[in-house]
Design a protein around this motif. Structure first.
Motif, short mmCIF file in Angstrom:
data_model
loop_
_atom_site.label_atom_id
_atom_site.label_comp_id
_atom_site.label_asym_id
_atom_site.label_seq_id
_atom_site.Cartn_x
_atom_site.Cartn_y
_atom_site.Cartn_z
N GLY A 65 0.77 -1.24 0.00
CA GLY A 65 0.00 0.00 0.00
C GLY A 65 0.80 1.28 0.00
N SER A 66 0.46 2.14 -0.92
CA SER A 66 1.15 3.42 -1.03
C SER A 66 0.86 4.34 0.14
N SER A 67 -0.32 4.21 0.76
CA SER A 67 -0.67 5.11 1.86
C SER A 67 0.25 4.95 3.05
N THR A 68 0.81 3.75 3.24
CA THR A 68 1.75 3.50 4.33
C THR A 68 2.98 4.37 4.20
N ILE A 69 3.33 4.69 2.96
CA ILE A 69 4.49 5.54 2.68
C ILE A 69 4.08 7.00 2.57
N PHE A 70 2.98 7.25 1.86
CA PHE A 70 2.56 8.62 1.55
C PHE A 70 2.09 9.39 2.79
N LEU A 71 1.27 8.75 3.64
CA LEU A 71 0.66 9.47 4.76
C LEU A 71 1.68 10.05 5.74
N PRO A 72 2.67 9.29 6.19
CA PRO A 72 3.64 9.89 7.12
C PRO A 72 4.38 11.08 6.50
N LEU A 73 4.75 10.96 5.23
CA LEU A 73 5.48 12.04 4.57
C LEU A 73 4.60 13.27 4.35
N ALA A 74 3.35 13.04 3.93
CA ALA A 74 2.43 14.16 3.72
C ALA A 74 2.15 14.90 5.02
N SER A 75 2.15 14.16 6.12
CA SER A 75 1.84 14.76 7.42
C SER A 75 2.93 15.71 7.91
N TYR A 76 4.12 15.63 7.29
CA TYR A 76 5.17 16.59 7.61
C TYR A 76 4.92 17.93 6.94
N ILE A 77 4.10 17.91 5.88
CA ILE A 77 3.90 19.10 5.06
C ILE A 77 2.59 19.81 5.38
N ILE A 78 1.53 19.05 5.63
CA ILE A 78 0.21 19.61 5.89
C ILE A 78 -0.37 18.99 7.16
N GLU A 79 -1.48 19.53 7.64
CA GLU A 79 -2.11 19.01 8.84
C GLU A 79 -2.50 17.54 8.65
N PHE A 80 -2.48 16.80 9.75
CA PHE A 80 -2.70 15.36 9.66
C PHE A 80 -4.07 15.03 9.06
N LYS A 81 -5.13 15.70 9.50
CA LYS A 81 -6.46 15.37 9.01
C LYS A 81 -6.62 15.72 7.53
N THR A 82 -5.95 16.77 7.09
CA THR A 82 -5.95 17.10 5.66
C THR A 82 -5.21 16.02 4.88
N ALA A 83 -4.07 15.62 5.42
CA ALA A 83 -3.29 14.55 4.78
C ALA A 83 -4.09 13.26 4.73
N LEU A 84 -4.83 12.98 5.80
CA LEU A 84 -5.63 11.77 5.87
C LEU A 84 -6.62 11.69 4.71
N VAL A 85 -7.28 12.80 4.41
CA VAL A 85 -8.26 12.81 3.31
C VAL A 85 -7.58 12.71 1.96
N LEU A 86 -6.55 13.53 1.75
CA LEU A 86 -5.88 13.53 0.45
C LEU A 86 -5.25 12.18 0.14
N VAL A 87 -4.63 11.57 1.14
CA VAL A 87 -4.01 10.26 0.93
C VAL A 87 -5.08 9.20 0.68
N ALA A 88 -6.23 9.32 1.34
CA ALA A 88 -7.33 8.38 1.10
C ALA A 88 -7.82 8.48 -0.34
N ILE A 89 -7.97 9.72 -0.83
CA ILE A 89 -8.41 9.93 -2.21
C ILE A 89 -7.36 9.40 -3.18
N PHE A 90 -6.09 9.72 -2.90
CA PHE A 90 -4.99 9.23 -3.73
C PHE A 90 -4.96 7.70 -3.73
N HIS A 91 -5.14 7.12 -2.55
CA HIS A 91 -5.12 5.67 -2.40
C HIS A 91 -6.25 5.03 -3.21
N LEU A 92 -7.41 5.68 -3.21
CA LEU A 92 -8.54 5.19 -4.00
C LEU A 92 -8.18 5.17 -5.48
N PHE A 93 -7.57 6.25 -5.97
CA PHE A 93 -7.15 6.30 -7.37
C PHE A 93 -6.15 5.20 -7.70
N GLY A 94 -5.18 4.99 -6.80
CA GLY A 94 -4.18 3.96 -7.01
C GLY A 94 -4.79 2.57 -7.09
#
Length: 247
Positions: free
Chosen positions: A27-56
């Protein structure tokens, strides 16, 4: 300008996360979510990574659509979908610090377990599949990632690679489809990030395609170990930040 730079960084991270996730198989979210959380708020990252994960996962289903195991989808997938929504309903009641702490602990625990026992799997029976679907779905809804745990339950079925990838992708797609509407209705994603969604779609599709092409050219076990070690290093900061903020 700052928002545009954030967009670019998230697209790049998402692209490489999808390649690595497709190659590693958990799963890409295992990699993407921790890294995205360094850049944006966790809950925002949670949604964006979920949407990205759905596309993947849509991409993986397209590439491996002939391998779906409908029986596993029913027994494991249905509890996963229900408990994913249940986990998502708790996100709004918990602080970002706590959620990041939980994510860090979970990722380190799972990574260490898979480093020690790379062939870990659970007993294969109807009860374990229902239980595994519920647990992994709940964790995905709450902290945004549970692919490695899902893999541990599905690995014991000893499906061939295409059937495993297709079945796992459909289950993951279902958990995303149940939790994303709740995240959005709860206001976790600010409007300015909506413009990023089409680019995440392209990043996920291209990344999945690239990962699929090179997955057969590498030593997958060694590669998985490298990814797991990297996840541990990233997750340590979540735990340190969470413990520091608690005191």
């Amino acid at each position: 300008m700052q928002l545009e730079l954030t967009y670019i960084l998230l697209i790049i991270i998402g692209f490489f996360s999808e390649i690595l996730g497709t190659m590693a198989g958990f799963g890409s979210s295992t990699i993407f979510l921790p890294l995205a959380s360094y850049i944006i708020e966790f809950k925002t990252a949670l949604v964006l990574v979920a949407i990205f994960h759905l596309f993947g996962n849509v991409s993986r289903i397209t590439f491996f659509r002939h391998g779906l195991d409908k029986n596993v989808l029913l027994i494991f997938g249905m509890p996963s979908f229900v408990f994913s929504l249940l986990g998502a309903t708790l996100v709004g009641d918990l602080s970002q610090t706590f959620l990041k702490l939980m994510l860090g602990i979970f990722l380190i625990f799972v990574s260490v377990v898979f480093l020690i026992k790379p062939k870990l799997s659970f007993p294969v029976n109807r009860k374990s599949l229902v239980l595994g679907g519920g647990i992994s779905g709940f964790i995905v809804g709450l902290i945004g990632t549970g692919g490695a745990l899902r893999a541990a339950f599905l690995t014991g079925l000893k499906m061939d690679k295409e059937k495993y990838i297709a079945t796992s992708a459909v289950i993951a797609l279902g958990t995303d489809a149940t939790r994303i509407p709740y995240y959005l209705s709860s206001g976790f994603l600010a409007e300015e990030y909506y413009y990023l969604i089409p680019f995440l779609f392209l990043s996920a599709v291209v990344g999945s395609s690239v990962g699929r092409k090179i997955v057969t050219r590498i030593d997958q076990e060694k590669f998985k170990k490298m990814v797991l070690i990297a996840i541990i290093l990233v997750s340590i900061k979540f735990i340190v930040d969470g413990m520091t903020a608690s005191f």
